[in-house]
Write a protein that holds these residues in place. Structure first.
Motif, short mmCIF file in Angstrom:
data_model
loop_
_atom_site.label_atom_id
_atom_site.label_comp_id
_atom_site.label_asym_id
_atom_site.label_seq_id
_atom_site.Cartn_x
_atom_site.Cartn_y
_atom_site.Cartn_z
N UNK A 28 48.95 94.92 19.94
CA UNK A 28 49.56 93.69 20.44
C UNK A 28 49.00 93.48 21.84
N UNK A 29 48.38 92.34 22.10
CA UNK A 29 47.75 92.10 23.40
C UNK A 29 48.01 90.67 23.84
N UNK A 30 48.43 90.53 25.10
CA UNK A 30 48.63 89.19 25.66
C UNK A 30 47.51 88.87 26.63
N UNK A 31 46.90 87.72 26.43
CA UNK A 31 45.88 87.19 27.33
C UNK A 31 46.26 85.76 27.65
N UNK A 32 46.73 85.52 28.88
CA UNK A 32 47.14 84.18 29.26
C UNK A 32 48.33 83.71 28.46
N UNK A 33 48.16 82.59 27.77
CA UNK A 33 49.24 81.98 27.00
C UNK A 33 49.20 82.35 25.52
N UNK A 34 48.43 83.36 25.15
CA UNK A 34 48.31 83.73 23.74
C UNK A 34 48.56 85.23 23.56
N UNK A 35 49.06 85.57 22.37
CA UNK A 35 49.25 86.96 21.99
C UNK A 35 48.43 87.20 20.73
N UNK A 36 47.58 88.24 20.77
CA UNK A 36 46.81 88.65 19.60
C UNK A 36 47.47 89.86 18.97
N UNK A 37 47.55 89.84 17.65
CA UNK A 37 48.10 90.96 16.89
C UNK A 37 47.04 91.39 15.89
N UNK A 38 46.72 92.68 15.91
CA UNK A 38 45.70 93.22 15.01
C UNK A 38 46.31 94.32 14.16
N UNK A 39 46.14 94.22 12.85
CA UNK A 39 46.52 95.28 11.92
C UNK A 39 45.22 95.92 11.46
N UNK A 40 45.04 97.20 11.79
CA UNK A 40 43.80 97.91 11.48
C UNK A 40 44.10 99.04 10.53
N UNK A 41 43.58 98.92 9.32
CA UNK A 41 43.82 99.94 8.30
C UNK A 41 42.77 101.02 8.30
N UNK A 48 45.68 88.02 14.05
CA UNK A 48 46.27 86.69 14.20
C UNK A 48 46.46 86.43 15.69
N UNK A 49 46.37 85.17 16.06
CA UNK A 49 46.61 84.75 17.43
C UNK A 49 47.80 83.81 17.45
N UNK A 50 48.79 84.15 18.27
CA UNK A 50 49.98 83.32 18.44
C UNK A 50 49.81 82.57 19.74
N UNK A 51 49.59 81.25 19.65
CA UNK A 51 49.21 80.46 20.83
C UNK A 51 50.35 79.66 21.45
N UNK A 52 51.54 79.72 20.86
CA UNK A 52 52.64 78.98 21.46
C UNK A 52 53.97 79.66 21.18
N UNK A 53 54.93 79.38 22.04
CA UNK A 53 56.28 79.90 21.93
C UNK A 53 56.85 79.61 20.55
N UNK A 54 57.39 80.63 19.92
CA UNK A 54 58.01 80.55 18.60
C UNK A 54 57.03 80.31 17.45
N UNK A 55 55.72 80.33 17.73
CA UNK A 55 54.78 80.27 16.61
C UNK A 55 54.81 81.63 15.93
N UNK A 56 54.64 81.65 14.64
CA UNK A 56 54.72 82.90 13.91
C UNK A 56 53.57 83.06 12.93
#
Length: 116
Positions: free
Chosen positions: A94-107, A23-31
């Motif tokens: 959990x990775x931040x690139x610029x104004x976005x945070x990417x979260x990866x769940x890898x099973x 998932x990519x969280x592209x703004x403050x308080x986005x969930x």
């Protein structure tokens, strides 16, 4: 070899797709919520100036008592990966690139053992 045997061998030789959700969280308080084989994790971030404060709340799919909350600060370019106790093979990144945070769940992460 029979045709059935050849078909079974060919099927086993196919590459297995990785079991990961991003998932990519592209703004403050986005969930959003990411799902792994045994854990569901809801994540959001807030802007704290130089860093984004990421909050992750997770719950086991099989044990109602196995829940937790993680909080971390991520500056631009930061990336962190780890597993959760009791969930072998589950890796979260959990990775931040610029104004976005990417979260990866890898099973499909290999089980690693750290020893001091």
């Amino acid at each position: 070899m029979t045709l059935r045997t050849l078909a079974a061998v060919a099927l086993l030789a196919l590459p297995v797709a990785a079991s990961a959700e991003t998932v990519t969280l592209a703004s403050d308080m986005s969930g959003a919520t990411v799902h792994s084989a045994t854990v569901d994790m809801s994540v959001y971030w807030t802007d704290k100036g130089d860093a984004y404060e990421l909050t992750a709340i997770y719950a086991s799919r099989t044990d109602a008592e196995d829940t937790g909350r993680l909080v971390m600060a991520l500056t631009d370019g930061d990336s962190v990966s780890f597993g959760l106790p009791g969930h072998v093979g589950q890796m979260f990144t959990f990775a931040r690139q610029g104004d976005a945070v990417n979260v990866v769940a890898d099973a499909s992460a290999p089980a690693l053992v750290a020893m001091n």
